[in-house]
Design an enzyme around this catalytic site. Structure first.
Site, PDB file in Angstrom:
ATOM      1  N   ASP A  77      49.893  10.440 -12.505  1.00 33.59           N
ATOM      2  CA  ASP A  77      51.274  10.194 -12.646  1.00 33.59           C
ATOM      3  C   ASP A  77      51.634  10.755 -10.973  1.00 33.59           C
ATOM      4  O   ASP A  77      50.708  11.012 -10.256  1.00 33.59           O
ATOM      5  CB  ASP A  77      51.827  11.146 -13.764  1.00 33.59           C
ATOM      6  CG  ASP A  77      53.273  10.619 -14.089  1.00 33.59           C
ATOM      7  OD1 ASP A  77      53.898  10.166 -13.260  1.00 33.59           O
ATOM      8  OD2 ASP A  77      53.235  10.455 -15.274  1.00 33.59           O
TER       9      ASP A  77
ATOM     10  N   GLU B  66      56.552   6.053 -21.533  1.00 34.43           N
ATOM     11  CA  GLU B  66      56.423   7.443 -21.031  1.00 34.43           C
ATOM     12  C   GLU B  66      57.825   8.076 -20.889  1.00 34.43           C
ATOM     13  O   GLU B  66      58.140   9.175 -21.350  1.00 34.43           O
ATOM     14  CB  GLU B  66      55.770   7.649 -19.869  1.00 34.43           C
ATOM     15  CG  GLU B  66      55.294   8.986 -19.439  1.00 34.43           C
ATOM     16  CD  GLU B  66      56.350   9.655 -18.795  1.00 34.43           C
ATOM     17  OE1 GLU B  66      56.187  11.033 -18.582  1.00 34.43           O
ATOM     18  OE2 GLU B  66      57.373   9.096 -18.365  1.00 34.43           O
ATOM     19  N   GLU B  67      58.679   7.378 -20.237  1.00 35.84           N
ATOM     20  CA  GLU B  67      59.951   7.872 -20.063  1.00 35.84           C
ATOM     21  C   GLU B  67      60.941   8.104 -21.224  1.00 35.84           C
ATOM     22  O   GLU B  67      61.912   8.955 -21.262  1.00 35.84           O
ATOM     23  CB  GLU B  67      60.854   6.962 -19.182  1.00 35.84           C
ATOM     24  CG  GLU B  67      60.366   6.794 -18.012  1.00 35.84           C
ATOM     25  CD  GLU B  67      60.925   7.983 -16.915  1.00 35.84           C
ATOM     26  OE1 GLU B  67      61.848   8.570 -17.464  1.00 35.84           O
ATOM     27  OE2 GLU B  67      60.379   8.194 -16.066  1.00 35.84           O
TER      28      GLU B  67
END
Length: 327
Positions: free
Chosen positions: A214, A191-192
């Site tokens: 999240d 995701e980063e």
């Protein structure tokens, strides 16, 4: 709490989430019917049920650094993996996958004017390039160290973003006895680095609706950014952020389930940031997608802080959505 500590402690920078995946796989396997690992390393856990497909996704990766160069004195230069703040790096401890530990510091010359990552290095205790290369190689990754601790009903640690989301999804699956839909719990990768894993996972699952879990930054600390979120007031239903606007169907579903669950919750509308939802909603012909977040202080630092009551309410919220099913 011990399960949460295991999930947090697992080494898992973006692209190297294997250890996190193994912890989650072991914890969830007896509660689902089928487990798959796709080509991006996403952990896809299927609980077969009637009706439409509901996918919930929490991400496994954490921010970190990657070795780019080793100088003649054994100091290690590095680049960011994910959203690494130079300010939060100064004199911080890091750990490599092989257990090697080091300290990030910075060049003292002109430090007040320029202390970016390109002016920093990792001290691993080596006296030469040759000694350092016996311990690390170009391309090796490290993650930040941050001791897990509780402060009353608050808990602080590295990697709450987003291992606390993984924990909440895992706990919700464990507590659910009657699934009201064809359900997929997905733990995503990278995701980063641009929500890469979530996009692939959604293509594989083809959900009718998707909910990402999240964390979100808060506005309840002294002179903080103006954000209408605070610790202890419940998880958020995110209306928008920098990557998406909530789908009307998902919005209606989430508000209904939050009320049915009887939880405290907050409504969030952010002009910045993004979650896996931004990638999921654009897959296939489009997905009715949304995000629920656990409020968190000091995001992308080694001491990310959450309220345990918010976490418990998030678990109840997720459980209610799983049981309700979607139309």
């Amino acid at each position: 709490m011990e399960t949460l500590k295991k999930i947090i402690a697992a080494f898992g920078p973006s692209g190297r989430e294997d250890a996190v995946r193994e912890v989650l796989k072991e914890e969830i396997k007896q509660y689902v019917d089928e487990i798959k690992i796709d080509n991006m390393g996403n952990l896809i856990c299927h609980k077969k049920g009637e009706g439409k497909r509901l996918m919930m996704a929490a991400r496994m990766d954490e921010i970190g650094v990657i070795v780019t160069y080793i100088d003649d004195k054994g100091f290690v230069r590095f680049a960011a993996v994910g959203g690494v703040s130079p300010f939060n790096c100064i004199n911080r401890g890091v750990r490599f996958e092989n257990g090697l530990r080091g300290v990030i510091s910075y060049e003292t010359k002109n430090a007040a004017k320029d202390c970016g990552l390109d002016k920093m290095y990792i001290d691993i205790g080596a006296a030469s390039r040759e000694e350092a290369e016996e311990k690390v190689k170009i391309g090796d990754m490290a993650v930040f160290e941050g001791e897990f601790k509780t402060m009353g009903r608050r808990a602080a640690s590295k990697t709450m973003d987003d291992r606390i989301g993984c924990y909440a999804l895992l706990a919700a699956v464990k507590r659910t006895e009657k699934f009201g839909c064809d359900f997929y719990a997905v733990f995503t990768t990278q995701e980063e680095l641009g929500m890469r894993g979530a996009k692939v996972a959604a293509v594989n699952v083809k959900p009718d609706m998707a909910i990402a879990i999240d964390v979100s930054g808060v506005g309840d600390t002294p002179e903080s950014r103006i954000v209408d979120l605070k610790l202890g007031a419940g998880p958020s239903i995110k209306i928008k952020d920098g990557s998406y606007i909530i789908h009307p169907k998902s919005r209606e579903f989430m508000f209904k389930c939050a009320k049915e669950a009887g939880i405290d919750y907050q409504v969030e509308a952010a002009s910045f940031g993004g979650t896996d939802t931004g990638a999921i909603m654009l897959t296939g012909a489009g997905v009715a997608a949304a995000t629920t977040s656990i409020p968190c202080r000091y995001i992308h630092s080694p001491q990310e802080t959450v309220d345990l009551d918010d976490v418990e309410n998030e678990i109840k919220f997720l459980k209610q959505m799983i049981e309700s099913g979607i139309e």
